[in-house]
Design a protein around this motif. Structure first.
Motif, mmCIF file in Angstrom:
data_model
loop_
_atom_site.group_PDB
_atom_site.id
_atom_site.type_symbol
_atom_site.label_atom_id
_atom_site.label_comp_id
_atom_site.label_asym_id
_atom_site.label_seq_id
_atom_site.Cartn_x
_atom_site.Cartn_y
_atom_site.Cartn_z
ATOM 1 N N THR A 101 1.061 -1.373 -0.696
ATOM 2 C CA THR A 101 -0.129 -0.277 -0.156
ATOM 3 C C THR A 101 0.922 1.244 -0.190
ATOM 4 O O THR A 101 -0.018 2.740 -0.508
ATOM 5 N N ASN A 151 0.956 4.101 -2.633
ATOM 6 C CA ASN A 151 -0.415 5.276 -2.903
ATOM 7 C C ASN A 151 0.616 6.084 -2.365
ATOM 8 O O ASN A 151 -0.152 7.421 -2.799
ATOM 9 N N TRP A 152 1.600 5.816 -1.658
ATOM 10 C CA TRP A 152 2.064 7.141 -1.288
ATOM 11 C C TRP A 152 2.572 8.267 -2.256
ATOM 12 O O TRP A 152 2.840 8.004 -3.974
ATOM 13 N N ARG A 180 5.487 2.706 -9.670
ATOM 14 C CA ARG A 180 4.300 1.261 -9.738
ATOM 15 C C ARG A 180 3.771 -0.041 -10.510
ATOM 16 O O ARG A 180 4.287 -1.244 -10.237
#
Length: 379
Positions: free
Chosen positions: A5, A8-9, A17
């Motif tokens: 996760t 997603n920063w 990604r």
């Protein structure tokens, strides 16, 4: 697969990604490899990584910058799967970092080989009498007709004995301390370069003590200008120190994964170890340290990628915290495994050996503390 996760920063772009997904797929299909013969394993890993195109980020085309976030992501993923794969990838970047940042078109021909996985790179900075104190390098490069003659010793050189090319640092001229250093490209088959000793360490990696017995190099081997060696070395470390933190982060994520599997599976008093609040506290601490390390690592990488000339403070914080935290996370995971934690063949035992060197190389933890303190104090 570990928690992703963090991708997603806001530090990351779509390309990062996509890269993470591709590297994860390759690593899952190809790692780990046998470490029984570290030399052969590293040669095979460099060739395989090159064939897969995963070594391209270890260098940059002329006029372009390295993408430090990509380097960190790849190291984190590879380290989580196999420490020797991370080592093999990292040394292609560190070994040729000076050429990427300061090399001539002729010298960059080596960079194309290392990015393709057809040549192995080494970075020869450390000496028997000067580890973290680069300014006291004793290896000498005397000016001779046609070039330079290098004499001296280098030790704990990663890929020593298997590298095809080294970037080596030596003293030119009479300038004292850091001002008298220069950097050179040294092909491994140059007459006078001797592998004095192969060094065995707790987590097997190709390491060696090298000796330069009057090695003669042409003027074209000099990277940048004479006397720029210290600036070159620090510029390279400014980029790659953050990636050491990323490798430590990968080790820590693997340790947490192993610990979670263990405490959920092992039964105790009618339940699992995970039911105990003491164990839950340990898991919470591990998760906290991992996220804090990730924030520092990717802050440093993002800062460099977005145009900062130097990220000495940020990189030092990332390396220091991530490596020290990973040591604690792995130690906790080992403790949660009980006797199996120190048993060969278990991942946490291997991780325990792998992590220790990261707190030493590319600037030991106490050196990073000095760097950070001087920055804070304005020295």
């Amino acid at each position: 697969m570990s928690d992703a996760t963090f991708l997603n920063w806001p530090f990351f772009e779509a390309k990062h990604r996509e890269l993470s997904t591709a590297v994860e797929a390759w690593a899952s299909a190809n790692l780990p490899v046998s470490h029984a013969d570290a030399d052969a394993a590293c040669r095979g890993l460099v060739a395989a990584l090159g064939k897969a195109g995963l070594l391209r980020p270890t260098g940059a085309d002329a006029g372009e910058a390295l993408d430090v976030r990509s380097l960190c992501l790849i190291r984190e993923i590879l380290a989580r799967h196999d420490g020797l794969a991370d080592f093999s990838f990292a040394m292609q970047g560190l070994g040729m970092g000076a050429v990427t940042l300061f090399g001539s078109p002729e010298q960059r021909a080596w960079l194309e080989k290392t990015r393709a996985g057809t040549a192995i790179a080494g970075f020869a900075l450390t000496e028997p009498g000067s580890g973290s104190d680069v300014a006291h390098t004793a290896t000498v490069a005397d000016v001779v007709p046609g070039g330079f003659r290098l004499t001296g010793d280098k030790t704990y050189i990663s890929n020593g004995g298997i590298a095809d090319v080294y970037v080596i640092f030596a003293r030119t001229g009479d300038a004292p301390g850091a001002k008298g250093l220069s950097a050179f490209v040294l092909p491994a088959d140059t007459p006078g370069l001797e592998v004095v000793e192969r060094i065995e360490v707790i987590a097997p990696h190709p390491l060696a003590h090298l000796r330069l017995n009057g090695v003669e190099l042409p003027h074209s081997a000099l990277i940048g200008r004479a006397g720029d060696g210290f600036k070159i070395a620090m510029s390279v470390l400014d980029v790659f120190r953050s990636t050491v933190g990323a490798a430590a982060l990968g080790f820590a994520r693997r340790a947490l994964d192993e610990a979670l599997t263990r405490v959920k599976r092992v039964r105790a008093s009618g339940g699992s170890l995970a039911d105990y609040q003491m164990v839950q506290g340990h898991i919470a601490d591990m998760a906290l340290q991992i996220d804090a390390a990730a924030l520092l690592v990717y802050r440093a990488a993002w800062t460099k990628d977005t145009g900062a000339a130097r990220v000495t403070r940020e990189a030092a914080m990332a390396k220091l915290y991530a490596t020290e935290a990973a040591q604690q996370v792995i130690d906790t995971a080992l403790q949660l495994h009980g006797g199996d934690g120190v048993r060969q063949g278990f991942a946490v035992e291997s991780l325990y050996r792998e992590i220790r060197a990261l707190r030493i190389y590319e600037g030991a933890s106490d050196v990073q503390r000095v760097v950070i303190a001087r920055s804070v104090l304005g020295a």
